[in-house]
Write an enzyme that holds these catalytic residues in place. Structure first.
Site, PDB file in Angstrom:
ATOM      1  CG  ASP A  29      -2.078   0.956   1.070  1.00 46.73           C
ATOM      2  OD1 ASP A  29      -3.220   0.484   0.901  1.00 46.73           O
ATOM      3  OD2 ASP A  29      -1.848   2.194   1.105  1.00 46.73           O
ATOM      4  CB  ILE A  30       0.683   4.326  -2.066  1.00 45.41           C
ATOM      5  CG1 ILE A  30       1.744   5.260  -2.602  1.00 45.41           C
ATOM      6  CG2 ILE A  30      -0.599   5.069  -1.724  1.00 45.41           C
ATOM      7  CD1 ILE A  30       1.406   5.861  -3.964  1.00 45.41           C
ATOM      8  CG  ASN A  86     -12.387  -0.548   3.741  1.00 46.02           C
ATOM      9  OD1 ASN A  86     -12.742  -1.041   4.816  1.00 46.02           O
ATOM     10  ND2 ASN A  86     -11.199   0.021   3.590  1.00 46.02           N
ATOM     11  N   GLY A  92     -15.617   3.062   3.806  1.00 47.84           N
ATOM     12  CA  GLY A  92     -14.307   3.708   3.657  1.00 47.84           C
ATOM     13  C   GLY A  92     -13.595   3.340   2.372  1.00 47.84           C
ATOM     14  CD  GLN A  93     -14.933   0.120  -2.764  1.00 48.79           C
ATOM     15  OE1 GLN A  93     -16.119  -0.052  -2.441  1.00 48.79           O
ATOM     16  NE2 GLN A  93     -14.383  -0.514  -3.784  1.00 48.79           N
ATOM     17  CG  HIS A  99      -8.934  -2.877  -2.480  1.00 47.03           C
ATOM     18  ND1 HIS A  99      -9.816  -2.083  -3.178  1.00 47.03           N
ATOM     19  CD2 HIS A  99      -8.738  -2.265  -1.298  1.00 47.03           C
ATOM     20  CE1 HIS A  99     -10.124  -1.029  -2.461  1.00 47.03           C
ATOM     21  NE2 HIS A  99      -9.500  -1.113  -1.304  1.00 47.03           N
ATOM     22  CG  HIS A 101      -6.971  -2.837   2.968  1.00 46.91           C
ATOM     23  ND1 HIS A 101      -6.206  -1.743   2.674  1.00 46.91           N
ATOM     24  CD2 HIS A 101      -8.216  -2.547   2.503  1.00 46.91           C
ATOM     25  CE1 HIS A 101      -6.941  -0.821   2.079  1.00 46.91           C
ATOM     26  NE2 HIS A 101      -8.177  -1.285   1.961  1.00 46.91           N
TER      27      HIS A 101
HETATM   28  P1  5GP Z   1      -9.742   1.538   0.248  1.00 52.76           P
HETATM   29  O1  5GP Z   1      -9.719   2.813   1.031  1.00 52.76           O
HETATM   30  O2  5GP Z   1     -10.447   1.716  -1.068  1.00 52.76           O
HETATM   31  O3  5GP Z   1     -10.220   0.340   1.012  1.00 52.76           O
HETATM   32  O4  5GP Z   1      -8.219   1.204  -0.044  1.00 52.76           O
HETATM   33  C1  5GP Z   1      -7.493   1.734  -1.097  1.00 52.76           C
HETATM   34  C2  5GP Z   1      -6.049   1.616  -0.711  1.00 52.76           C
HETATM   35  O5  5GP Z   1      -5.258   1.789  -1.861  1.00 52.76           O
HETATM   36  C3  5GP Z   1      -5.617   2.681   0.301  1.00 52.76           C
HETATM   37  O6  5GP Z   1      -5.077   2.046   1.447  1.00 52.76           O
HETATM   38  C4  5GP Z   1      -4.588   3.504  -0.458  1.00 52.76           C
HETATM   39  O7  5GP Z   1      -3.519   3.931   0.348  1.00 52.76           O
HETATM   40  C5  5GP Z   1      -4.128   2.539  -1.543  1.00 52.76           C
HETATM   41  N1  5GP Z   1      -3.722   3.195  -2.756  1.00 52.76           N
HETATM   42  C6  5GP Z   1      -4.390   4.178  -3.416  1.00 52.76           C
HETATM   43  N2  5GP Z   1      -3.729   4.526  -4.534  1.00 52.76           N
HETATM   44  C7  5GP Z   1      -2.629   3.729  -4.582  1.00 52.76           C
HETATM   45  C8  5GP Z   1      -1.546   3.632  -5.524  1.00 52.76           C
HETATM   46  O8  5GP Z   1      -1.473   4.326  -6.524  1.00 52.76           O
HETATM   47  N3  5GP Z   1      -0.582   2.713  -5.242  1.00 52.76           N
HETATM   48  C9  5GP Z   1      -0.643   1.909  -4.138  1.00 52.76           C
HETATM   49  N4  5GP Z   1       0.366   1.045  -3.966  1.00 52.76           N
HETATM   50  N5  5GP Z   1      -1.650   1.982  -3.243  1.00 52.76           N
HETATM   51  C10 5GP Z   1      -2.621   2.887  -3.463  1.00 52.76           C
END
Ligand code: 5GP
Ligand code: ZN
Length: 113
Positions: A29-30, A86, A92-93, A99, A101
């Site tokens: 994750d970034i 999420n 919180g998506q 995906h 986590h």
């Molecule tokens: P969500 O909030 O949708 O459950 O999770 C999305 C996740 O993707 C977040 O934890 C966010 O930090 C990660 N993320 C978003 N954009 C990028 C990206 O460009 N590269 C990577 N490696 N992770 C990302």
């Protein structure tokens, strides 16, 4: 193609990919929320959990199995870890490609925030 996770899966956008098997990839994750924070995605674009159908049983199963395999690979299995999926706004998506986590390396809180 707007989806950033599809771009990562197609190697059109850089990411630290650590797994690529059975139609599933995983990358760091970034913005990590734990000492270990990996995102596991199916290569197939499915926007949210609400869009999963009976045809996706294999995809969903592969996703969870990959997460489990990664947890072991990353040394989290014995101590424990958390899988999070999420869905939409209240969930919180922020990226609309399903995906999972994998979070570990610290004690997780309950209830979650
Ligand atoms: P969500 O909030 O949708 O459950 O999770 C999305 C996740 O993707 C977040 O934890 C966010 O930090 C990660 N993320 C978003 N954009 C990028 C990206 O460009 N590269 C990577 N490696 N992770 C990302
Ligand atoms: Zn996508």
């Amino acid at each position: 193609m707007e989806c950033i996770f599809c771009k990562i899966a197609d190697r059109k956008m850089p990411a630290k990919i650590i797994y690529d098997k059975n139609g599933v990839i995983a990358f760091h994750d970034i913005a990590p929320q734990a000492p270990t924070h990996v995102v596991v995605i199916p290569k197939k674009h499915i926007a949210t959990l609400n869009d999963l159908t009976g045809e996706d049983v294999e995809v969903a199963g592969r996703l969870v199995l990959a997460a489990k395999e990664l947890a072991a690979q990353l040394g989290l299995a014995d101590q424990g870890y958390r899988l999070v999926l999420n869905c939409n706004n209240d969930g919180g998506q922020t990226v609309f490609h399903i995906h999972c986590h994998v979070l570990g390396g610290r004690r997780m809180m309950w209830p979650p925030g």
